[in-house]
Write a protein that holds these residues in place. Structure first.
Motif, PDB file in Angstrom:
ATOM      1  N   LYS A 209     -59.950  10.125 -24.987  1.00 26.59           N
ATOM      2  CA  LYS A 209     -58.604   9.568 -24.849  1.00 26.59           C
ATOM      3  C   LYS A 209     -57.787   9.923 -26.084  1.00 26.59           C
ATOM      4  N   PRO A 210     -56.661  10.630 -25.906  1.00 24.06           N
ATOM      5  CA  PRO A 210     -55.833  10.969 -27.077  1.00 24.06           C
ATOM      6  C   PRO A 210     -55.353   9.716 -27.788  1.00 24.06           C
ATOM      7  N   ALA A 211     -55.468   9.695 -29.105  1.00 28.57           N
ATOM      8  CA  ALA A 211     -55.040   8.547 -29.902  1.00 28.57           C
ATOM      9  C   ALA A 211     -54.779   9.012 -31.329  1.00 28.57           C
ATOM     10  N   PHE A 212     -54.104   8.180 -32.094  1.00 27.18           N
ATOM     11  CA  PHE A 212     -53.804   8.485 -33.496  1.00 27.18           C
ATOM     12  C   PHE A 212     -54.494   7.456 -34.384  1.00 27.18           C
ATOM     13  N   PRO A 213     -55.186   7.858 -35.451  1.00 27.29           N
ATOM     14  CA  PRO A 213     -55.259   9.222 -35.988  1.00 27.29           C
ATOM     15  C   PRO A 213     -56.349  10.065 -35.342  1.00 27.29           C
ATOM     16  N   ASP A 214     -57.321   9.413 -34.669  1.00 21.61           N
ATOM     17  CA  ASP A 214     -58.420  10.157 -34.055  1.00 21.61           C
ATOM     18  C   ASP A 214     -58.504   9.843 -32.577  1.00 21.61           C
ATOM     19  N   PRO A 215     -58.892  10.813 -31.759  1.00 17.09           N
ATOM     20  CA  PRO A 215     -59.083  10.531 -30.333  1.00 17.09           C
ATOM     21  C   PRO A 215     -60.227   9.549 -30.122  1.00 17.09           C
ATOM     22  N   ILE A 216     -60.160   8.823 -29.003  1.00 15.11           N
ATOM     23  CA  ILE A 216     -61.163   7.820 -28.673  1.00 15.11           C
ATOM     24  C   ILE A 216     -62.085   8.383 -27.597  1.00 15.11           C
ATOM     25  N   ARG A 217     -63.379   8.306 -27.856  1.00 12.34           N
ATOM     26  CA  ARG A 217     -64.358   8.766 -26.865  1.00 12.34           C
ATOM     27  C   ARG A 217     -64.713   7.613 -25.940  1.00 12.34           C
ATOM     28  N   MET A 218     -64.831   7.948 -24.665  1.00 10.95           N
ATOM     29  CA  MET A 218     -65.155   6.954 -23.643  1.00 10.95           C
ATOM     30  C   MET A 218     -66.272   7.498 -22.763  1.00 10.95           C
ATOM     31  N   ALA A 219     -66.884   6.607 -22.022  1.00  9.27           N
ATOM     32  CA  ALA A 219     -67.889   6.993 -21.029  1.00  9.27           C
ATOM     33  C   ALA A 219     -67.651   6.194 -19.754  1.00  9.27           C
ATOM     34  N   LEU A 220     -67.709   6.883 -18.633  1.00 12.59           N
ATOM     35  CA  LEU A 220     -67.570   6.238 -17.328  1.00 12.59           C
ATOM     36  C   LEU A 220     -68.948   6.188 -16.683  1.00 12.59           C
ATOM     37  N   VAL A 221     -69.400   4.984 -16.378  1.00 17.77           N
ATOM     38  CA  VAL A 221     -70.757   4.780 -15.878  1.00 17.77           C
ATOM     39  C   VAL A 221     -70.687   4.070 -14.534  1.00 17.77           C
ATOM     40  N   HIS A 222     -71.448   4.562 -13.556  1.00 16.00           N
ATOM     41  CA  HIS A 222     -71.456   3.977 -12.211  1.00 16.00           C
ATOM     42  C   HIS A 222     -72.735   3.172 -11.998  1.00 16.00           C
ATOM     43  N   PHE A 223     -72.570   2.022 -11.358  1.00 14.90           N
ATOM     44  CA  PHE A 223     -73.678   1.097 -11.102  1.00 14.90           C
ATOM     45  C   PHE A 223     -73.873   0.943  -9.601  1.00 14.90           C
ATOM     46  N   PRO A 224     -75.081   0.572  -9.170  1.00 16.98           N
ATOM     47  CA  PRO A 224     -75.340   0.443  -7.728  1.00 16.98           C
ATOM     48  C   PRO A 224     -74.660  -0.752  -7.072  1.00 16.98           C
ATOM     49  N   SER A 225     -74.236  -1.737  -7.863  1.00 19.48           N
ATOM     50  CA  SER A 225     -73.619  -2.926  -7.274  1.00 19.48           C
ATOM     51  C   SER A 225     -72.658  -3.563  -8.268  1.00 19.48           C
ATOM     52  N   GLN A 226     -71.803  -4.424  -7.768  1.00 20.35           N
ATOM     53  CA  GLN A 226     -70.898  -5.176  -8.634  1.00 20.35           C
ATOM     54  C   GLN A 226     -71.669  -6.098  -9.574  1.00 20.35           C
ATOM     55  N   THR A 227     -72.758  -6.637  -9.088  1.00 19.73           N
ATOM     56  CA  THR A 227     -73.561  -7.545  -9.906  1.00 19.73           C
ATOM     57  C   THR A 227     -74.128  -6.824 -11.122  1.00 19.73           C
ATOM     58  N   GLN A 228     -74.617  -5.608 -10.912  1.00 16.69           N
ATOM     59  CA  GLN A 228     -75.170  -4.836 -12.021  1.00 16.69           C
ATOM     60  C   GLN A 228     -74.082  -4.427 -13.012  1.00 16.69           C
ATOM     61  N   ALA A 229     -72.907  -4.074 -12.499  1.00 12.85           N
ATOM     62  CA  ALA A 229     -71.791  -3.711 -13.391  1.00 12.85           C
ATOM     63  C   ALA A 229     -71.355  -4.920 -14.209  1.00 12.85           C
ATOM     64  N   MET A 230     -71.284  -6.106 -13.600  1.00  8.90           N
ATOM     65  CA  MET A 230     -70.901  -7.309 -14.326  1.00  8.90           C
ATOM     66  C   MET A 230     -71.968  -7.698 -15.352  1.00  8.90           C
ATOM     67  N   HIS A 231     -73.214  -7.453 -15.023  1.00  6.73           N
ATOM     68  CA  HIS A 231     -74.305  -7.726 -15.977  1.00  6.73           C
ATOM     69  C   HIS A 231     -74.129  -6.857 -17.229  1.00  6.73           C
ATOM     70  N   ALA A 232     -73.776  -5.592 -17.045  1.00 10.85           N
ATOM     71  CA  ALA A 232     -73.552  -4.716 -18.194  1.00 10.85           C
ATOM     72  C   ALA A 232     -72.382  -5.204 -19.034  1.00 10.85           C
ATOM     73  N   PHE A 233     -71.333  -5.688 -18.374  1.00  7.54           N
ATOM     74  CA  PHE A 233     -70.184  -6.208 -19.114  1.00  7.54           C
ATOM     75  C   PHE A 233     -70.574  -7.434 -19.948  1.00  7.54           C
TER      76      PHE A 233
END
Length: 223
Positions: free
Chosen positions: A180-204
């Protein structure tokens, strides 16, 4: 004698020309002349095609004013009584995964009109506008099963990100590292897919604000 003659004249019956009477009745009762000219549309006919949409059939709208913290459940509560559910909503994200609005699929024009009234009554921070079906089809549905990790260190490797997600059930083959472009340094991100909403919420719940190497990572579930 003159008075007698005048009296007689005044009592003569009034003669009616029956030919003129019949002609007048004919003109009054005769149908309108036939014309090949098309009829002019009524001035009350709405010009907006949407206003002529039948009351049945799907109608699409885009809701503006949502933030990255707005959930679909928030909007379902806002539009209570408008006959929409979580599957009738898609969040529209930009390239940096900030929400630009939420697409909503209504079962009818009546439901769309009810949503307008509900927003005017209790959700003035939001604005609903008519949208096309093509806009709905174009948006990727994340459905609460994808997680965005923000703040990954520049020197972090894929193995470091996987160690950060230790204890979470996810699909490692679909993980994407983004910048993600940002100042002063770009921000690195990762997009991760989970098998269910429950698993995604657990990661959060378990990983938000945890550290990857020396950086604190922000975890966000995509709607």
């Amino acid at each position: 004698m003159n008075l007698l003659r005048n009296a007689i004249k005044s009592h003569r019956p009034i003669r009616v020309d029956h030919r003129n009477l019949r002609f007048s009745l004919f003109l009054r009762d005769s149908p309108r002349p036939f014309s090949t000219e098309p009829q002019q549309p009524s001035q009350d006919t709405p010009k907006d095609p949407f206003l002529r949409t039948p009351s049945t059939g799907l109608v699409y709208g885009k809701l503006f004013g949502i933030t990255k913290h707005t959930t679909k459940s928030d909007i379902v509560s806002l539009l209570e009584g408008c006959n929409v559910n979580l599957d009738d909503m898609k969040v529209d994200y930009n390239r940096t995964y900030m929400p630009t609005g939420m697409m909503i699929q209504f079962p009818s024009r009546y439901a769309y009109d009810a949503a307008i009234r509900a927003i005017n009554r209790k959700g003035r921070l939001y604005k609903l506008e008519r949208a096309d079906r093509s806009q709905w089809d174009f948006i990727t549905p994340y459905g609460g099963k994808s997680v965005l990790l923000q703040g990954i260190p520049r020197n972090a490797l894929l193995d470091d990100v996987e160690r950060f997600l230790s204890g979470c059930l996810y699909d490692s083959s679909t993980m994407q590292i983004l910048v993600k472009p940002a100042f002063p340094d770009p921000i690195r991100m990762a997009l991760v897919h989970f098998p269910s909403q429950t698993q995604a919420m657990h990661a959060f719940i378990t990983k938000n604000r945890s550290f990857c190497l020396n950086n604190q990572i922000s975890v966000r579930v995509l709607q």
